[in-house]
Motif scaffolding. Structure first.
Motif, PDB file in Angstrom:
ATOM      1  N   GLN A 148       0.849  -1.180   0.000  1.00  0.00           N
ATOM      2  CA  GLN A 148       0.000   0.000   0.000  1.00  0.00           C
ATOM      3  C   GLN A 148       0.891   1.239   0.000  1.00  0.00           C
ATOM      4  O   GLN A 148       1.853   1.332   0.744  1.00  0.00           O
ATOM      5  N   GLU A 149       0.515   2.209  -0.838  1.00  0.00           N
ATOM      6  CA  GLU A 149       1.287   3.436  -0.912  1.00  0.00           C
ATOM      7  C   GLU A 149       1.122   4.241   0.370  1.00  0.00           C
ATOM      8  O   GLU A 149       0.025   4.343   0.915  1.00  0.00           O
ATOM      9  N   GLN A 150       2.207   4.836   0.844  1.00  0.00           N
ATOM     10  CA  GLN A 150       2.093   5.739   1.966  1.00  0.00           C
ATOM     11  C   GLN A 150       3.231   6.745   1.948  1.00  0.00           C
ATOM     12  O   GLN A 150       4.257   6.528   1.302  1.00  0.00           O
ATOM     13  N   LEU A 151       3.004   7.856   2.644  1.00  0.00           N
ATOM     14  CA  LEU A 151       3.982   8.929   2.749  1.00  0.00           C
ATOM     15  C   LEU A 151       4.307   9.154   4.218  1.00  0.00           C
ATOM     16  O   LEU A 151       3.395   9.209   5.047  1.00  0.00           O
ATOM     17  N   VAL A 152       5.584   9.339   4.524  1.00  0.00           N
ATOM     18  CA  VAL A 152       6.009   9.583   5.897  1.00  0.00           C
ATOM     19  C   VAL A 152       6.930  10.793   5.916  1.00  0.00           C
ATOM     20  O   VAL A 152       7.998  10.785   5.292  1.00  0.00           O
ATOM     21  N   GLU A 153       6.485  11.843   6.648  1.00  0.00           N
ATOM     22  CA  GLU A 153       7.290  13.062   6.747  1.00  0.00           C
ATOM     23  C   GLU A 153       8.193  13.021   7.966  1.00  0.00           C
ATOM     24  O   GLU A 153       7.904  12.341   8.958  1.00  0.00           O
TER      25      GLU A 153
ATOM     26  N   CYS B 121      10.177  13.725   2.970  1.00  0.00           N
ATOM     27  CA  CYS B 121       9.009  12.861   2.818  1.00  0.00           C
ATOM     28  C   CYS B 121       9.449  11.613   2.067  1.00  0.00           C
ATOM     29  O   CYS B 121       9.989  11.710   0.962  1.00  0.00           O
ATOM     30  N   ALA B 122       9.239  10.464   2.687  1.00  0.00           N
ATOM     31  CA  ALA B 122       9.590   9.195   2.068  1.00  0.00           C
ATOM     32  C   ALA B 122       8.324   8.501   1.588  1.00  0.00           C
ATOM     33  O   ALA B 122       7.346   8.377   2.338  1.00  0.00           O
ATOM     34  N   ALA B 123       8.351   8.040   0.346  1.00  0.00           N
ATOM     35  CA  ALA B 123       7.186   7.398  -0.248  1.00  0.00           C
ATOM     36  C   ALA B 123       7.465   5.923  -0.513  1.00  0.00           C
ATOM     37  O   ALA B 123       8.577   5.563  -0.905  1.00  0.00           O
ATOM     38  N   SER B 124       6.479   5.100  -0.281  1.00  0.00           N
ATOM     39  CA  SER B 124       6.587   3.690  -0.641  1.00  0.00           C
ATOM     40  C   SER B 124       5.973   3.505  -2.024  1.00  0.00           C
ATOM     41  O   SER B 124       5.340   4.414  -2.560  1.00  0.00           O
ATOM     42  N   GLY B 125       6.141   2.351  -2.608  1.00  0.00           N
ATOM     43  CA  GLY B 125       5.558   2.090  -3.909  1.00  0.00           C
ATOM     44  C   GLY B 125       6.560   2.231  -5.029  1.00  0.00           C
ATOM     45  O   GLY B 125       7.656   2.759  -4.844  1.00  0.00           O
ATOM     46  N   SER B 126       6.165   1.796  -6.213  1.00  0.00           N
ATOM     47  CA  SER B 126       7.087   1.712  -7.341  1.00  0.00           C
ATOM     48  C   SER B 126       6.839   2.760  -8.414  1.00  0.00           C
ATOM     49  O   SER B 126       7.537   2.781  -9.422  1.00  0.00           O
ATOM     50  N   SER B 127       5.858   3.637  -8.224  1.00  0.00           N
ATOM     51  CA  SER B 127       5.510   4.608  -9.264  1.00  0.00           C
ATOM     52  C   SER B 127       5.845   6.042  -8.869  1.00  0.00           C
ATOM     53  O   SER B 127       5.302   6.977  -9.444  1.00  0.00           O
ATOM     54  N   PHE B 128       6.752   6.205  -7.923  1.00  0.00           N
ATOM     55  CA  PHE B 128       7.037   7.532  -7.356  1.00  0.00           C
ATOM     56  C   PHE B 128       7.410   8.540  -8.432  1.00  0.00           C
ATOM     57  O   PHE B 128       6.963   9.682  -8.392  1.00  0.00           O
ATOM     58  N   SER B 129       8.215   8.141  -9.394  1.00  0.00           N
ATOM     59  CA  SER B 129       8.717   9.101 -10.381  1.00  0.00           C
ATOM     60  C   SER B 129       7.599   9.703 -11.228  1.00  0.00           C
ATOM     61  O   SER B 129       7.782  10.767 -11.828  1.00  0.00           O
ATOM     62  N   SER B 130       6.454   9.065 -11.276  1.00  0.00           N
ATOM     63  CA  SER B 130       5.336   9.579 -12.063  1.00  0.00           C
ATOM     64  C   SER B 130       4.425  10.511 -11.271  1.00  0.00           C
ATOM     65  O   SER B 130       3.538  11.147 -11.837  1.00  0.00           O
TER      66      SER B 130
ATOM     67  N   ALA C 264      15.227   8.041  -7.316  1.00  0.00           N
ATOM     68  CA  ALA C 264      15.870   6.760  -7.008  1.00  0.00           C
ATOM     69  C   ALA C 264      15.610   6.345  -5.558  1.00  0.00           C
ATOM     70  O   ALA C 264      15.561   5.160  -5.236  1.00  0.00           O
ATOM     71  N   LYS C 265      15.452   7.347  -4.690  1.00  0.00           N
ATOM     72  CA  LYS C 265      15.236   7.063  -3.269  1.00  0.00           C
ATOM     73  C   LYS C 265      13.775   7.236  -2.855  1.00  0.00           C
ATOM     74  O   LYS C 265      13.429   7.011  -1.697  1.00  0.00           O
ATOM     75  N   ASN C 266      12.921   7.651  -3.783  1.00  0.00           N
ATOM     76  CA  ASN C 266      11.501   7.894  -3.468  1.00  0.00           C
ATOM     77  C   ASN C 266      11.327   8.928  -2.358  1.00  0.00           C
ATOM     78  O   ASN C 266      10.540   8.726  -1.413  1.00  0.00           O
ATOM     79  N   THR C 267      12.072  10.017  -2.459  1.00  0.00           N
ATOM     80  CA  THR C 267      11.974  11.041  -1.434  1.00  0.00           C
ATOM     81  C   THR C 267      11.759  12.418  -2.069  1.00  0.00           C
ATOM     82  O   THR C 267      12.192  12.674  -3.196  1.00  0.00           O
ATOM     83  N   VAL C 268      11.108  13.283  -1.309  1.00  0.00           N
ATOM     84  CA  VAL C 268      10.972  14.680  -1.686  1.00  0.00           C
ATOM     85  C   VAL C 268      11.270  15.510  -0.453  1.00  0.00           C
ATOM     86  O   VAL C 268      10.807  15.192   0.651  1.00  0.00           O
ATOM     87  N   ASP C 269      12.081  16.537  -0.617  1.00  0.00           N
ATOM     88  CA  ASP C 269      12.506  17.376   0.487  1.00  0.00           C
ATOM     89  C   ASP C 269      12.015  18.802   0.310  1.00  0.00           C
ATOM     90  O   ASP C 269      11.744  19.253  -0.817  1.00  0.00           O
ATOM     91  N   LEU C 270      11.936  19.504   1.419  1.00  0.00           N
ATOM     92  CA  LEU C 270      11.620  20.925   1.396  1.00  0.00           C
ATOM     93  C   LEU C 270      12.648  21.637   2.281  1.00  0.00           C
ATOM     94  O   LEU C 270      12.619  21.485   3.506  1.00  0.00           O
TER      95      LEU C 270
END
Length: 115
Positions: A1-6, A22-31, A74-80
């Motif tokens: 299941q997709e989830q986001l953790v800040e 923010c770390a995301a699970s799942g395989s479609s992050f780049s989209s 590559a790491k499924n992360t987004v930063d601010l």
């Protein structure tokens, strides 16, 4: 299941800096179109910044020039990265992921800017 953790929130003095992640699970992050929102006490949630899978970014006028959003597909992360923080930046910051088939929110992380 997709989830986001800040992570990365906290207390900082005016003029200081914080970096949220923010770390995301799942395989479609780049989209996904990824974004950060925030909600101050007694106010509606507002959009802060967004970044497309291509890396194109957009910012709310209130944070332009002070905040930088980035992603690592590559790491499924987004930063601010938040610099020159002001008391009005105080609030709960939420990570958001969006695609035609998906809308996800993280649990939020508290940012408090106060002397």
């Amino acid at each position: 299941q997709e989830q986001l953790v800040e992570s990365g929130g906290g207390l900082v003095q005016p003029g200081g800096s914080l970096r949220l992640s923010c770390a995301a699970s799942g395989s479609s992050f780049s989209s996904y179109v990824m974004a950060w929102y925030r909600q101050a006490p007694g106010k509606p949630r507002e959009w802060v910044a967004g970044i497309r899978g291509s890396g194109i970014t957009n910012y709310a006028d209130s944070v332009k020039g002070r905040f930088t959003i980035s992603r690592d597909n590559a790491k499924n992360t987004v930063d601010l990265q938040m610099n020159n923080l002001k008391p009005e930046d105080t609030g709960i910051y939420y990570c958001n992921a969006r695609s035609p088939l998906l809308l996800l929110w993280g649990q939020g992380t508290q940012v408090t800017v106060s002397s």
